[in-house]
Enzyme design. Structure first.
Site, PDB file in Angstrom:
ATOM      1  N   TYR A 191       3.351  -3.373  -7.350  1.00  0.00           N
ATOM      2  CA  TYR A 191       3.524  -2.975  -5.948  1.00  0.00           C
ATOM      3  C   TYR A 191       2.297  -2.239  -5.424  1.00  0.00           C
ATOM      4  O   TYR A 191       1.759  -2.577  -4.368  1.00  0.00           O
ATOM      5  CB  TYR A 191       4.761  -2.095  -5.780  1.00  0.00           C
ATOM      6  CG  TYR A 191       4.793  -1.434  -4.418  1.00  0.00           C
ATOM      7  CD1 TYR A 191       5.181  -2.148  -3.292  1.00  0.00           C
ATOM      8  CD2 TYR A 191       4.365  -0.114  -4.245  1.00  0.00           C
ATOM      9  CE1 TYR A 191       5.167  -1.568  -2.033  1.00  0.00           C
ATOM     10  CE2 TYR A 191       4.348   0.480  -2.994  1.00  0.00           C
ATOM     11  CZ  TYR A 191       4.747  -0.257  -1.899  1.00  0.00           C
ATOM     12  OH  TYR A 191       4.712   0.314  -0.646  1.00  0.00           O
ATOM     13  N   GLU A 236       0.635   5.119  -0.382  1.00  0.00           N
ATOM     14  CA  GLU A 236       1.502   4.131  -1.027  1.00  0.00           C
ATOM     15  C   GLU A 236       2.153   4.682  -2.286  1.00  0.00           C
ATOM     16  O   GLU A 236       3.300   4.354  -2.599  1.00  0.00           O
ATOM     17  CB  GLU A 236       0.704   2.862  -1.340  1.00  0.00           C
ATOM     18  CG  GLU A 236       0.319   2.054  -0.112  1.00  0.00           C
ATOM     19  CD  GLU A 236       1.525   1.573   0.687  1.00  0.00           C
ATOM     20  OE1 GLU A 236       2.616   1.428   0.113  1.00  0.00           O
ATOM     21  OE2 GLU A 236       1.362   1.346   1.898  1.00  0.00           O
ATOM     22  N   ASP A 291       8.711  -4.654  -2.056  1.00  0.00           N
ATOM     23  CA  ASP A 291       9.415  -3.399  -2.309  1.00  0.00           C
ATOM     24  C   ASP A 291      10.875  -3.584  -1.924  1.00  0.00           C
ATOM     25  O   ASP A 291      11.326  -4.711  -1.660  1.00  0.00           O
ATOM     26  CB  ASP A 291       8.757  -2.245  -1.548  1.00  0.00           C
ATOM     27  CG  ASP A 291       8.949  -2.334  -0.034  1.00  0.00           C
ATOM     28  OD1 ASP A 291       9.425  -3.382   0.467  1.00  0.00           O
ATOM     29  OD2 ASP A 291       8.641  -1.345   0.663  1.00  0.00           O
TER      30      ASP A 291
END
Length: 354
Positions: free
Chosen positions: A122, A39, A140
């Site tokens: 995020y 990520e 996102d």
């Protein structure tokens, strides 16, 4: 979208994802550390670019303890070419904190995880939902685009402060029973169906819920604020030769390209030619007098907020002893040793000429 519609939207999206998801290496694991690494890499880099970096990274640093005890230069070298190096520095710092303070286990508590270096909203939502099934909605660029079209939302996706508006909507859509699958499905939908240009609406699993499709406005959403003109910076760079070695310097640990090595140089002033700027910058930055042998290359490279033009010169050391004014370290290396050090991508564009 009303509750009844949301209750139909969620399974439609999840079923589509389960049947159409791309086979990606980080989707074959439930290891929180691997999910975290993926990520962080995906936050500002395209999937196809990330795949080889991810595979190499987890081979070099197979667990969080290995990453924590590794030298920062090794971590930056593994990240070399992917850009946004603060991601790598923060991941390294966070790994060290997890090992020293949390017994080497990635915390499954969102707030605790959020306190680690580099873990913003995020990363927190993505890792905690995917690895631990925490009911946190991910937002996102892909998710913003999907939401903007679903609701014909006029909020500019690139406006500072717009995240909160999209987060509220994403929270309302989230499937709390399957937050891991739902979040990945939303991002996947934006990546392969609800694309920036020419979305493939005919294959969209939630087309009947989409206001943009209904009103034929998919090409006008999402809204964006017009980008400002990107400034261009012109620099002169020296490849200084001395007794079969060349000089490289190390950038400060924080800031743009922090911790990377580079060939010394600096900005060209308005009244200067590139060659005179090169000689001046080397004298000011590292206290050496040099002689230009030849012009090696003219390099162009684009960063997020500016463009870079570099005039690169092959130079000969004349006199002086290195005294740093800006860089934090230096090293005289053999020309074939550049692979041992992490360099900015702009430097790689002329290194084959050395």
């Amino acid at each position: 979208m009303k509750s009844a519609a949301i209750n139909k939207f969620r399974p439609a999206l999840i079923n589509w994802y389960n049947n159409n998801l791309r086979k990606l290496p980080w989707r074959d694991t439930d290891n929180p550390y691997y999910i975290w690494v993926s990520e962080v890499m995906l936050q500002q880099t395209q999937v196809n670019t990330v795949i080889p970096y991810y595979q190499r990274f987890i081979t070099l640093f197979p667990d969080i303890k290995t990453l924590a005890k590794s030298r920062r230069q090794s971590v930056l070298k593994a990240w070399e070419g992917m850009g946004y190096y603060a991601r790598a520095r923060n991941l390294h710092k966070a790994a060290q904190q997890v090992v020293s303070e949390l017994n080497g286990s990635v915390p499954d508590d969102p707030e605790q995880f959020h306190t680690l270096p580099g873990v913003g909203d995020y990363i927190m939502a993505a890792v905690q939902s995917i690895a631990f099934k925490q009911p946190l909605a991910v937002v996102d660029g892909n998710v913003k685009r999907v939401i903007a079209r679903l609701f014909e939302d006029d909020t500019p996706v690139n406006k500072p402060g717009s995240h909160k508006s999209f987060q509220i909507i994403a929270d309302s859509l989230l499937d709390h029973k399957y937050p891991d699958i739902f979040n990945q499905a939303m991002m996947e939908l934006g990546a392969i169906i609800c694309k920036i240009k020419n979305p493939d609406c005919r294959y969209c699993p939630v087309i009947k819920f989409c206001s943009s499709y209904k009103h034929k406005t998919t090409n006008t959403f999402p809204k964006r604020i017009k980008s400002q003109i990107v400034p261009e910076i012109h620099t002169a760079v020296a490849v200084i030769h001395k007794k079969g070695r060349i000089l490289i310097t190390k950038r400060k640990q924080d800031g743009l390209l922090g911790g990377l090595w580079e060939f010394p140089g600096g900005k060209i002033e308005k009244s200067e030619t590139p060659d005179t700027a090169c000689i001046r910058e080397i004298r000011e930055e590292i206290n050496l007098d040099i002689e230009i042998i030849s012009h090696m290359a003219h390099v162009k490279h684009a960063y997020t907020h500016f463009k870079l033009k570099m005039d690169v010169y092959k130079c000969r050391y004349l006199s002086g002893r290195v005294r740093l004014n800006g860089p934090v370290d230096f090293c005289w290396i053999k020309p074939n040793e550049t692979d041992l050090y992490p360099f900015p991508k702009a430097n790689h564009k002329f290194m084959h000429l050395i």
